[in-house]
Scaffold this motif. Structure first.
Motif, PDB file in Angstrom:
ATOM      1  N   ASN A   1       0.824  -1.210   0.000  1.00  0.00           N
ATOM      2  CA  ASN A   1       0.000   0.000   0.000  1.00  0.00           C
ATOM      3  C   ASN A   1       0.854   1.253   0.000  1.00  0.00           C
ATOM      4  O   ASN A   1       0.505   2.243  -0.640  1.00  0.00           O
ATOM      5  CB  ASN A   1      -0.932   0.019   1.204  1.00  0.00           C
ATOM      6  N   GLY A   2       1.953   1.225   0.723  1.00  0.00           N
ATOM      7  CA  GLY A   2       2.870   2.363   0.719  1.00  0.00           C
ATOM      8  C   GLY A   2       3.458   2.605  -0.664  1.00  0.00           C
ATOM      9  O   GLY A   2       3.621   3.751  -1.096  1.00  0.00           O
ATOM     10  N   TRP A   3       3.752   1.525  -1.356  1.00  0.00           N
ATOM     11  CA  TRP A   3       4.267   1.655  -2.721  1.00  0.00           C
ATOM     12  C   TRP A   3       3.217   2.301  -3.614  1.00  0.00           C
ATOM     13  O   TRP A   3       3.524   3.178  -4.415  1.00  0.00           O
ATOM     14  CB  TRP A   3       4.675   0.287  -3.254  1.00  0.00           C
ATOM     15  N   ARG A   4       1.967   1.885  -3.488  1.00  0.00           N
ATOM     16  CA  ARG A   4       0.891   2.465  -4.299  1.00  0.00           C
ATOM     17  C   ARG A   4       0.660   3.928  -3.916  1.00  0.00           C
ATOM     18  O   ARG A   4       0.348   4.748  -4.766  1.00  0.00           O
ATOM     19  CB  ARG A   4      -0.392   1.650  -4.118  1.00  0.00           C
ATOM     20  N   LEU A   5       0.836   4.250  -2.643  1.00  0.00           N
ATOM     21  CA  LEU A   5       0.649   5.627  -2.196  1.00  0.00           C
ATOM     22  C   LEU A   5       1.660   6.560  -2.859  1.00  0.00           C
ATOM     23  O   LEU A   5       1.311   7.643  -3.322  1.00  0.00           O
ATOM     24  CB  LEU A   5       0.767   5.703  -0.675  1.00  0.00           C
ATOM     25  N   PHE A   6       2.909   6.154  -2.921  1.00  0.00           N
ATOM     26  CA  PHE A   6       3.941   7.008  -3.492  1.00  0.00           C
ATOM     27  C   PHE A   6       4.015   6.906  -5.014  1.00  0.00           C
ATOM     28  O   PHE A   6       4.468   7.822  -5.677  1.00  0.00           O
ATOM     29  CB  PHE A   6       5.301   6.675  -2.886  1.00  0.00           C
ATOM     30  N   ARG A   7       3.548   5.827  -5.564  1.00  0.00           N
ATOM     31  CA  ARG A   7       3.671   5.585  -6.998  1.00  0.00           C
ATOM     32  C   ARG A   7       2.379   5.873  -7.766  1.00  0.00           C
ATOM     33  O   ARG A   7       2.420   6.018  -8.984  1.00  0.00           O
ATOM     34  CB  ARG A   7       4.084   4.120  -7.186  1.00  0.00           C
ATOM     35  N   GLY A   8       1.256   5.991  -7.049  1.00  0.00           N
ATOM     36  CA  GLY A   8      -0.045   6.126  -7.706  1.00  0.00           C
ATOM     37  C   GLY A   8      -0.111   7.280  -8.689  1.00  0.00           C
ATOM     38  O   GLY A   8       0.259   8.397  -8.357  1.00  0.00           O
ATOM     39  N   PRO A   9      -0.584   7.034  -9.893  1.00  0.00           N
ATOM     40  CA  PRO A   9      -0.586   8.097 -10.896  1.00  0.00           C
ATOM     41  C   PRO A   9      -1.675   9.153 -10.674  1.00  0.00           C
ATOM     42  O   PRO A   9      -1.512  10.291 -11.062  1.00  0.00           O
ATOM     43  CB  PRO A   9      -0.821   7.350 -12.209  1.00  0.00           C
ATOM     44  N   THR A  10      -2.776   8.784 -10.023  1.00  0.00           N
ATOM     45  CA  THR A  10      -3.867   9.740  -9.836  1.00  0.00           C
ATOM     46  C   THR A  10      -4.139   9.939  -8.348  1.00  0.00           C
ATOM     47  O   THR A  10      -3.807   9.079  -7.517  1.00  0.00           O
ATOM     48  CB  THR A  10      -5.160   9.234 -10.512  1.00  0.00           C
ATOM     49  N   PRO A  11      -4.755  11.059  -7.986  1.00  0.00           N
ATOM     50  CA  PRO A  11      -5.118  11.267  -6.578  1.00  0.00           C
ATOM     51  C   PRO A  11      -6.093  10.210  -6.057  1.00  0.00           C
ATOM     52  O   PRO A  11      -6.056   9.858  -4.876  1.00  0.00           O
ATOM     53  CB  PRO A  11      -5.764  12.647  -6.573  1.00  0.00           C
ATOM     54  N   GLY A  12      -6.957   9.696  -6.926  1.00  0.00           N
ATOM     55  CA  GLY A  12      -7.880   8.636  -6.503  1.00  0.00           C
ATOM     56  C   GLY A  12      -7.158   7.381  -6.052  1.00  0.00           C
ATOM     57  O   GLY A  12      -7.551   6.746  -5.072  1.00  0.00           O
ATOM     58  N   ASP A  13      -6.075   7.020  -6.767  1.00  0.00           N
ATOM     59  CA  ASP A  13      -5.272   5.867  -6.359  1.00  0.00           C
ATOM     60  C   ASP A  13      -4.648   6.089  -4.987  1.00  0.00           C
ATOM     61  O   ASP A  13      -4.569   5.173  -4.175  1.00  0.00           O
ATOM     62  CB  ASP A  13      -4.171   5.596  -7.379  1.00  0.00           C
ATOM     63  N   ARG A  14      -4.203   7.300  -4.760  1.00  0.00           N
ATOM     64  CA  ARG A  14      -3.583   7.607  -3.472  1.00  0.00           C
ATOM     65  C   ARG A  14      -4.599   7.576  -2.332  1.00  0.00           C
ATOM     66  O   ARG A  14      -4.295   7.110  -1.235  1.00  0.00           O
ATOM     67  CB  ARG A  14      -2.889   8.963  -3.562  1.00  0.00           C
ATOM     68  N   ILE A  15      -5.809   8.058  -2.589  1.00  0.00           N
ATOM     69  CA  ILE A  15      -6.851   8.019  -1.558  1.00  0.00           C
ATOM     70  C   ILE A  15      -7.219   6.578  -1.221  1.00  0.00           C
ATOM     71  O   ILE A  15      -7.364   6.214  -0.054  1.00  0.00           O
ATOM     72  CB  ILE A  15      -8.093   8.813  -2.015  1.00  0.00           C
ATOM     73  N   ILE A  16      -7.356   5.752  -2.232  1.00  0.00           N
ATOM     74  CA  ILE A  16      -7.677   4.342  -1.988  1.00  0.00           C
ATOM     75  C   ILE A  16      -6.533   3.655  -1.248  1.00  0.00           C
ATOM     76  O   ILE A  16      -6.766   2.822  -0.367  1.00  0.00           O
ATOM     77  CB  ILE A  16      -8.003   3.633  -3.313  1.00  0.00           C
ATOM     78  N   ALA A  17      -5.290   4.014  -1.572  1.00  0.00           N
ATOM     79  CA  ALA A  17      -4.142   3.426  -0.868  1.00  0.00           C
ATOM     80  C   ALA A  17      -4.154   3.825   0.598  1.00  0.00           C
ATOM     81  O   ALA A  17      -3.888   2.993   1.478  1.00  0.00           O
ATOM     82  CB  ALA A  17      -2.838   3.865  -1.531  1.00  0.00           C
ATOM     83  N   ILE A  18      -4.465   5.080   0.899  1.00  0.00           N
ATOM     84  CA  ILE A  18      -4.528   5.518   2.293  1.00  0.00           C
ATOM     85  C   ILE A  18      -5.649   4.797   3.031  1.00  0.00           C
ATOM     86  O   ILE A  18      -5.466   4.349   4.170  1.00  0.00           O
ATOM     87  CB  ILE A  18      -4.712   7.044   2.371  1.00  0.00           C
ATOM     88  N   ASP A  19      -6.803   4.651   2.403  1.00  0.00           N
ATOM     89  CA  ASP A  19      -7.923   3.966   3.036  1.00  0.00           C
ATOM     90  C   ASP A  19      -7.576   2.500   3.298  1.00  0.00           C
ATOM     91  O   ASP A  19      -7.882   1.961   4.361  1.00  0.00           O
ATOM     92  CB  ASP A  19      -9.166   4.083   2.157  1.00  0.00           C
ATOM     93  N   THR A  20      -6.931   1.867   2.347  1.00  0.00           N
ATOM     94  CA  THR A  20      -6.530   0.473   2.534  1.00  0.00           C
ATOM     95  C   THR A  20      -5.454   0.347   3.612  1.00  0.00           C
ATOM     96  O   THR A  20      -5.442  -0.624   4.368  1.00  0.00           O
ATOM     97  CB  THR A  20      -6.033  -0.116   1.205  1.00  0.00           C
ATOM     98  N   MET A  21      -4.574   1.339   3.699  1.00  0.00           N
ATOM     99  CA  MET A  21      -3.571   1.325   4.756  1.00  0.00           C
ATOM    100  C   MET A  21      -4.221   1.430   6.130  1.00  0.00           C
ATOM    101  O   MET A  21      -3.792   0.763   7.074  1.00  0.00           O
ATOM    102  CB  MET A  21      -2.560   2.461   4.566  1.00  0.00           C
ATOM    103  N   VAL A  22      -5.255   2.243   6.241  1.00  0.00           N
ATOM    104  CA  VAL A  22      -5.975   2.362   7.517  1.00  0.00           C
ATOM    105  C   VAL A  22      -6.591   1.013   7.890  1.00  0.00           C
ATOM    106  O   VAL A  22      -6.501   0.575   9.044  1.00  0.00           O
ATOM    107  CB  VAL A  22      -7.049   3.471   7.442  1.00  0.00           C
TER     108      VAL A  22
END
Length: 89
Positions: free
Chosen positions: A20-41
């Motif tokens: 999830n951390g990799w997706r957070l820093f690598r995500g191409p769109t803000p939506g990917d980053r939001i989903i990564a943060i939610d999944t990390m929680v």
């Protein structure tokens, strides 16, 4: 036997957090980053519950519940900010 299963589950959740951390820093769109943060929680909640089960302490379950409530509200706030540019209307 149960202790080993809890330890293996803890390692699996930790690996999921790294992904999830990799997706957070690598995500191409803000939506990917939001989903990564939610999944990390969600994964942190699972890790807190597993630690509580390993230690036999019930305080961890209350902490996981509080984190679940804060995580839900923060995800809604992030999405609202991305859609409208402002959280409070």
């Amino acid at each position: 036997m149960t202790e080993w299963a809890l330890r293996i589950a803890s390692v699996a959740v930790a690996i999921a957090l790294l992904c999830n951390g990799w997706r957070l820093f690598r995500g191409p769109t803000p939506g990917d980053r939001i989903i990564a943060i939610d999944t990390m929680v969600i994964n942190v909640i699972a890790l807190i519950v597993l630690i509580g089960m390993l230690g036999g302490n019930t305080t961890y379950f209350e902490a996981a519940l509080l984190l679940a409530m804060v995580g839900f509200v923060s995800t809604i706030a992030y999405c609202k900010f991305i859609l409208r540019g402002d959280i409070v209307e």
